[in-house]
Design a protein around this motif. Structure first.
Motif, PDB file in Angstrom:
ATOM      1  N   GLY A 271      28.435  42.812  45.345  1.00 14.51           N
ATOM      2  CA  GLY A 271      29.137  42.717  46.621  1.00 14.51           C
ATOM      3  C   GLY A 271      29.530  41.294  46.948  1.00 14.51           C
TER       4      GLY A 271
ATOM      5  N   PHE B 168      30.467  40.820  55.427  1.00 17.76           N
ATOM      6  CA  PHE B 168      29.711  41.919  54.828  1.00 17.76           C
ATOM      7  C   PHE B 168      29.276  42.889  55.919  1.00 17.76           C
ATOM      8  CE2 PHE B 168      27.299  43.775  51.445  1.00 17.76           C
ATOM      9  CZ  PHE B 168      27.604  43.085  50.280  1.00 17.76           C
TER      10      PHE B 168
ATOM     11  N   LEU C 264      35.115  46.954  48.912  1.00 18.94           N
ATOM     12  CA  LEU C 264      35.777  45.910  49.677  1.00 18.94           C
ATOM     13  C   LEU C 264      36.869  46.543  50.541  1.00 18.94           C
ATOM     14  CD1 LEU C 264      35.693  42.766  49.978  1.00 18.94           C
ATOM     15  CD2 LEU C 264      37.806  42.769  48.657  1.00 18.94           C
TER      16      LEU C 264
ATOM     17  N   ALA D   3      32.901  43.524  52.668  1.00 13.76           N
ATOM     18  CA  ALA D   3      32.177  44.302  51.665  1.00 13.76           C
ATOM     19  C   ALA D   3      31.331  45.316  52.423  1.00 13.76           C
ATOM     20  CB  ALA D   3      31.301  43.392  50.820  1.00 13.76           C
TER      21      ALA D   3
ATOM     22  N   CYS E   2      33.417  39.579  47.341  1.00 16.48           N
ATOM     23  CA  CYS E   2      33.855  38.743  48.466  1.00 16.48           C
ATOM     24  C   CYS E   2      34.413  37.407  47.976  1.00 16.48           C
ATOM     25  CB  CYS E   2      32.690  38.509  49.430  1.00 16.48           C
ATOM     26  SG  CYS E   2      32.188  39.991  50.326  1.00 16.48           S
TER      27      CYS E   2
END
Length: 338
Positions: free
Chosen positions: A150, A260, A313, A279, A154
Motif C-alpha cells: 500500500g 491512506f 488506490l 490507499a 502511494c
C-alpha cells in the motif's frame, strides 16, 4: 410409615437431581472434538486499536456478519483512543480472565501486546491478529492488508503526480504501530526508485493518535516548510488532520496529497480535488475473515496462517467505478443495528 414416606421422597429427589445433572453435562462434538453444551455459543472477543475512527466500525460490522453466519457471539471492546496501550492490555487480560473461547486482536503496539497474547495462548485461548503485526509467533493467524505494498502504491501515485520531481513530506503516524510503519517503509522504498529528482524534506515527524494531534503536527510542518510539492500520510487520522491543515492554510489543491484509508471527509477530498489518491483497505473483510479464522481454529478446521485482505488506490479517476463504490460503501448499519 412416616419413615418409609421420607425415604421414598429422598430417593425421588436424588433420582431427579441425577437426571438433571446428566442432561446438563457437557457433550463432546465428535466432528470437532470440542466440549460444550447444546445451548452454549462460542464467545469471541474482538479487540480493536480504538473505537472512534470509521475504519474500526467497518471491522466491527464485518466481525458481526461472520458471527451471525457461524452462530457465535462476538464481544466488541477496545480503548477509545489509539494511543492507550495500557487500556488495550487490560482489555485482553480481562477477556482472558472471563474465559472467552477465542480472541481477534488489532494490537496498537507490536511489542507490548505480545505478553498478553502469550498469556491467552497458555490458557488455550487462540488469538488471531488483524490489521497490525505483532512481535510474536504465538498467534494462530495474521489477517491484514499488505501494508508495505500500500505504501508503494502511494509512492508511485505521488511520483506520477509530481512528474518525478519536487519536494515531499511524509508525516508518520505513531511509534509502535506496525501497520503504519510498514506503509511508511513501503512509501520510502517506492520513492527511492525516482532517485535524487524527488527530495524528501521531512520524514521523521509523527501525527499522533487523534485527528486533532495530526492537525497540529500538520500545521507545524506546513509552517516550517513553505515550499512543498507533495505530501503522504499513512492512516485515516493523519490524512484527515493534514487535509484540514492544507485547507486552513489555503494550500489545498495546490499541494499534491496522497493518503491512506477512507471516511466521508476524505472521500469528499477526493471528489473536490484536494486529495489526489487514497490507499484504501478492506476493513469489513478484515473483521469478517478474522472471526471466520478464529472459529476455524477452535473447530480444528483448515485455516490460513496469513490472509491478505487487499488494498486499492482510489483516485478522482476511478472513484465512481462499481468496484470502488462497493469498497467504500459497505452496509455497516445492517450488521451494527444502527
Amino acid at each position: 410409615m412416616q419413615l418409609k414416606k421420607y425415604f421414598a421422597l429422598l430417593s425421588l429427589t436424588l433420582s431427579l437431581t441425577l437426571l438433571l445433572s446428566c442432561n446438563s453435562s457437557p457433550k463432546e462434538d465428535q466432528s470437532t472434538g470440542m466440549t460444550t453444551t447444546e445451548t452454549t455459543k462460542l464467545k469471541i472477543a474482538v479487540i480493536p486499536k480504538g473505537s472512534t475512527h470509521s475504519f474500526w466500525k467497518s471491522i466491527h460490522a464485518g466481525a458481526a456478519k461472520a458471527a451471525q453466519e457461524k452462530g457465535v457471539e462476538i464481544i466488541w471492546q477496545g480503548p477509545q483512543k489509539e494511543d492507550d496501550r495500557q487500556m488495550q492490555i487490560q482489555v485482553v487480560q480481562n477477556f482472558i480472565s472471563r474465559g472467552v473461547d477465542g480472541i481477534v486482536l488489532a494490537p496498537l503496539d507490536d511489542r507490548s501486546l505480545a505478553t498478553p497474547v502469550s498469556s491467552a495462548v497458555k490458557r488455550n485461548i487462540p488469538v488471531v491478529i488483524i490489521d497490525s503485526g505483532l512481535q510474536s509467533e504465538e498467534y494462530s493467524s495474521f489477517v491484514a492488508t499488505d501494508n508495505k505494498q500500500g505504501g508503494k502504491l502511494c509512492a508511485k501515485r505521488l511520483a506520477e503526480l509530481l512528474n518525478g520531481k519536487g519536494k515531499v513530506i511524509m508525516l508518520r503516524y505513531q511509534e509502535g504501530s506496525a501497520s503504519t510503519a510498514e506503509r511508511e517503509a513501503g512509501f520510502l522504498e517506492g520513492m527511492k526508485e525516482y532517485g535524487p529528482t524527488i527530495e524528501l524534506i521531512s520524514t521523521n515527524q509523527y501525527a499522533g493518535a487523534t485527528m486533532e494531534k495530526a492537525f497540529q503536527a500538520s500545521q507545524n510542518l506546513l509552517n516550517r516548510f513553505a515550499e512543498v510539492d507533495g505530501i503522504y500520510c499513512p492512516n485515516e487520522s493523519s490524512t484527515q488532520g493534514m487535509l484540514r491543515a492544507l485547507q486552513t492554510s489555503g494550500r489545498a489543491k495546490k499541494v499534491k496529497f496522497v493518503g491512506f484509508d477512507s471516511n466521508d471527509a476524505l472521500i469528499a477530498g477526493i471528489n473536490n480535488g484536494e486529495i489526489h489518491g487514497l490507499a484504501v483497505q478492506n476493513p469489513f473483510k478484515m473483521g469478517y475473515e478474522g472471526v471466520l479464522t478464529v472459529v476455524a481454529v477452535l473447530k480444528k478446521e483448515p485455516y490460513e496462517k496469513k490472509v491478505d485482505t487487499g488494498v486499492m488506490l482510489v483516485t478522482g479517476e476511478n472513484i465512481n467505478t462499481p468496484e470502488v463504490k462497493e469498497l467504500l460503501n459497505p452496509d455497516l448499519a445492517k450488521w451494527l443495528n444502527e
